[in-house]
Design a protein around this motif. Sequence first.
Motif, short mmCIF file in Angstrom:
data_model
loop_
_atom_site.label_atom_id
_atom_site.label_comp_id
_atom_site.label_asym_id
_atom_site.label_seq_id
_atom_site.Cartn_x
_atom_site.Cartn_y
_atom_site.Cartn_z
N GLU A 50 0.83 -1.21 0.00
CA GLU A 50 0.00 0.00 0.00
C GLU A 50 0.86 1.25 0.00
O GLU A 50 0.59 2.21 -0.74
CB GLU A 50 -0.94 0.01 1.20
CG GLU A 50 -1.85 1.22 1.21
CD GLU A 50 -2.83 1.22 2.37
OE1 GLU A 50 -3.58 2.22 2.47
OE2 GLU A 50 -2.87 0.27 3.15
N GLU A 51 1.92 1.29 0.82
CA GLU A 51 2.82 2.44 0.85
C GLU A 51 3.47 2.65 -0.52
O GLU A 51 3.61 3.78 -0.99
CB GLU A 51 3.91 2.25 1.90
CG GLU A 51 3.43 2.34 3.33
CD GLU A 51 4.47 1.89 4.33
OE1 GLU A 51 4.40 2.38 5.47
OE2 GLU A 51 5.34 1.07 3.99
N PHE A 52 3.88 1.54 -1.15
CA PHE A 52 4.49 1.62 -2.47
C PHE A 52 3.52 2.21 -3.48
O PHE A 52 3.86 3.10 -4.25
CB PHE A 52 4.93 0.22 -2.91
CG PHE A 52 5.57 0.18 -4.27
CD1 PHE A 52 6.89 0.56 -4.44
CD2 PHE A 52 4.84 -0.25 -5.37
CE1 PHE A 52 7.48 0.52 -5.70
CE2 PHE A 52 5.42 -0.30 -6.62
CZ PHE A 52 6.74 0.08 -6.79
N PHE A 53 2.28 1.73 -3.46
CA PHE A 53 1.25 2.25 -4.36
C PHE A 53 1.05 3.75 -4.16
O PHE A 53 1.02 4.52 -5.11
CB PHE A 53 -0.07 1.50 -4.16
CG PHE A 53 -1.21 2.09 -4.95
CD1 PHE A 53 -1.36 1.81 -6.29
CD2 PHE A 53 -2.10 2.96 -4.35
CE1 PHE A 53 -2.39 2.37 -7.03
CE2 PHE A 53 -3.14 3.53 -5.08
CZ PHE A 53 -3.28 3.23 -6.42
N LEU A 54 0.92 4.17 -2.89
CA LEU A 54 0.68 5.58 -2.61
C LEU A 54 1.88 6.44 -3.00
O LEU A 54 1.71 7.55 -3.51
CB LEU A 54 0.34 5.77 -1.12
CG LEU A 54 -0.99 5.16 -0.68
CD1 LEU A 54 -1.14 5.25 0.84
CD2 LEU A 54 -2.16 5.81 -1.39
N ALA A 58 1.70 9.34 -5.75
CA ALA A 58 2.12 10.71 -5.44
C ALA A 58 3.17 11.18 -6.43
O ALA A 58 3.15 12.33 -6.88
CB ALA A 58 2.67 10.77 -4.01
N SER A 59 4.08 10.30 -6.80
CA SER A 59 5.11 10.65 -7.77
C SER A 59 4.49 10.93 -9.14
O SER A 59 4.89 11.87 -9.83
CB SER A 59 6.12 9.50 -7.87
OG SER A 59 7.09 9.78 -8.83
N ARG A 60 3.53 10.14 -9.51
CA ARG A 60 2.89 10.28 -10.82
C ARG A 60 2.11 11.58 -10.94
O ARG A 60 2.14 12.25 -11.95
CB ARG A 60 1.96 9.08 -11.05
CG ARG A 60 1.06 9.19 -12.24
CD ARG A 60 1.76 8.79 -13.51
NE ARG A 60 0.79 8.69 -14.58
CZ ARG A 60 0.94 9.28 -15.76
NH1 ARG A 60 2.01 9.96 -16.02
NH2 ARG A 60 0.02 9.15 -16.68
#
Length: 72
Positions: A50-54, A58-60
């Motif tokens: 989940e942290e990776f996805f968020l 955010a980067s995108r």
Amino acid sequence: MNCCLPGLDLAKLANKLRDSARLMVGQGDYDAYVAHMRDKHDGRRMMTREEFFLERQASRFGEGGRRALRCC
């Protein structure tokens, strides 16, 4: 009519297409991230899925003061 090609691995092709689609929309591959962290940064805390996805989201989209990489 037989549409099968010798040596064609449909599961592998499906995985490649899925990974390509994720990269096109700015979503990284969590499994590749985990492998990289284990190989290159052993001992450092890894993000959860989940942290990776968020973080990727955010980067995108340029959240949290980050500059988004967009064409428009």
